[in-house]
Write an enzyme that holds these catalytic residues in place. Structure first.
Site, PDB file in Angstrom:
ATOM      1  CG  ASP A 236      -2.061  -0.420   0.522  1.00 44.13           C
ATOM      2  OD1 ASP A 236      -2.510  -1.056   0.097  1.00 44.13           O
ATOM      3  OD2 ASP A 236      -2.613  -0.786   2.059  1.00 44.13           O
TER       4      ASP A 236
ATOM      5  NE  ARG B 109      -9.299  -2.425  -1.219  1.00 41.12           N
ATOM      6  CZ  ARG B 109      -9.076  -2.677   0.046  1.00 41.12           C
ATOM      7  NH1 ARG B 109      -7.969  -2.801   0.650  1.00 41.12           N
ATOM      8  NH2 ARG B 109     -10.043  -2.933   0.664  1.00 41.12           N
TER       9      ARG B 109
END
Length: 444
Positions: free
Chosen positions: A265, A318
């Site tokens: 991330d 994602r």
């Protein structure tokens, strides 16, 4: 063993034990210091190679002096090297496998070693079974407190902070980090290359019966997180769940016992990041760029990220999901094989400005190409010259036709300039297969 080497290794072991006990305070020495590298270890990000090459350069530890070049073989030695060098330029070479869940000598340990105050999973499941606890409140009380205390002890072991001006690189083709979460947090000028990151798992997921209609298990830890940092180059690594895929995990309260969060991330005002020639595979929630719709004050004008020549294989969603960021994603290969879960690739989030061009998608039969894009918020994007199963495809048009309730607007409002090469999408699968991931030949 020479006395100097015994001292260095002893200091690393002491530091590792201290970190496991939540009391890291001892100035540390590193494990060993080979002669400075002359090639890939001192490589810097090429000029014009994505956002990390803007507004200065990304050089990591290229200017490290001989006393700030380290080879480490376990978590304690890794932490010791970072602590000794501080923010000075440093090269840290990972040799072999480093376990985040390990004792001071680097021997892997199990979740039971972190358990506090009488916590066991069996007791937790009995206490918060919906038939006992209900579905209207999050868990509280002694067993939830014990879970939180246990989780805190694990976090002290698996979260490893990477300082500024660092090149972290795998030595050889088998450098692996298992179960640790590398934290590039509020620092600058970091290079991470040639490492396999596997199975950063949470021993103590929290049950939340109020999460959605049926409740969910929520876990912590990413294999790698870039948080509030700038000028970061992540290149030729492999990210996966290793030997603990989510699909093999049990279900409790009719929900998957989710022990993994993200693979990688980029969040909380991180900026000027280039992600190139990596493999991200066999995972559910893969990559967030911007982690909250409410983080605009930190994220607007930042989260400038380039993704190129990466393989996203059998990831559910994602890849990435974008909020606020000015993200350039080109020449990546997205693969969904038969039987793997597939939700979407690109998530279009709050105020995102995604440019997704010249990418290749290889999707199993039955996967609807209209779902490659997923609209979460009202934002525009550019998505030209992408190929799906060998055919040029207008991803926005296909999405709008297939999911008319989530109409997407074309035009991100900017044009990327920081690209060193653009491959035709038809050759992207071959280029990525030959070059992406850890263990490949690096260019110095």
């Amino acid at each position: 063993m020479p006395a100097r080497m015994r001292h260095l290794r002893a200091t690393a072991v002491v530091l590792g034990a201290a970190s496991l006990a939540l009391a890291v305070s001892v100035p540390a020495q590193a494990a060993s210091r080979p002669a400075p590298g002359k090639g890939v270890e001192r490589a810097v990000l090429p000029a014009g190679d994505g956002w990390a090459s803007a507004e200065g350069s990304t050089t990591g530890g290229a200017d490290a002096t001989p006393d700030h070049v380290y080879t480490v073989t376990n978590r304690a030695e890794l932490i010791a090297a970072f602590a000794e060098a501080g923010d000075a330029p440093k090269i840290v070479r990972i040799a072999g496998t480093i376990h985040g869940n390990a004792d001071a000598q680097g021997t892997p340990i199990g979740c039971e070693e972190y358990q506090q105050d009488g916590y066991t999973l069996e007791k937790y499941l009995a206490a918060y079974d919906p038939d006992v606890w209900g579905m209207d409140e999050v868990p509280s009380g002694p067993l939830e407190d014990a879970r939180a205390a246990s989780a805190k002890l694990q976090a002290a072991a698996v979260n490893v902070k990477v300082p500024s001006n660092t090149t972290l690189i795998g030595a050889g083709k088998d450098a692996t980090v298992v179960g640790a979460s590398l934290q590039v947090k509020n620092v600058s000028n970091v290079i991470i290359r040639n490492i396999s990151f596997e199975d950063t798992y949470d021993c103590f997921p929290q049950w939340d019966p109020t999460d959605g209609d049926t409740g969910h298990w929520n876990s912590e830890y990413d294999n790698l997180v870039v948080y509030g940092s700038d000028h970061v180059w992540v290149d030729h690594n492999t990210f996966s769940d290793g030997d603990r895929p989510d699909a093999d995990q049990p279900r409790y309260f009719d929900e998957l016992f989710q022990q993994h969060d993200g693979l990688f991330d980029i969040v909380r005002g991180a900026d000027l990041v280039t992600v190139s020639y990596n493999v991200l595979k066999n995972h559910d929630k893969t990559m967030l760029i911007g982690n909250s719709d409410g983080a605009g004050a930190d994220d607007r004008g930042k989260l400038r990220v380039t993704l190129h020549h990466n393989l996203f294989k059998d990831v559910n969603e994602r890849a990435p999901r974008v909020r606020f960021g000015q993200v350039d994603s080109y020449n990546n290969h997205f693969v969904s094989t038969k039987g793997s879960a597939y939700g979407y690739s690109y998530g279009i989030g709050a105020e995102s400005r995604l440019v997704a061009e010249h990418n290749a998608f290889t999707l199993a039969s039955g996967v609807d190409k209209a779902t490659i894009l997923k609209k979460w918020s009202e934002s525009s994007l550019t998505a030209g010259d992408n190929y799906v199963n060998g055919r040029r495809t207008d991803l926005i048009a296909v999405h709008n036709a297939g999911v008319p309730a989530e109409h997407l607007t074309e035009g991100a409002g900017w044009k990327p300039k920081l690209r060193t090469r653009i491959d035709h999408p038809l050759v992207v699968p071959l280029v990525v297969a030959l070059k992406a991931g850890a263990g490949r030949t690096l260019i110095g």
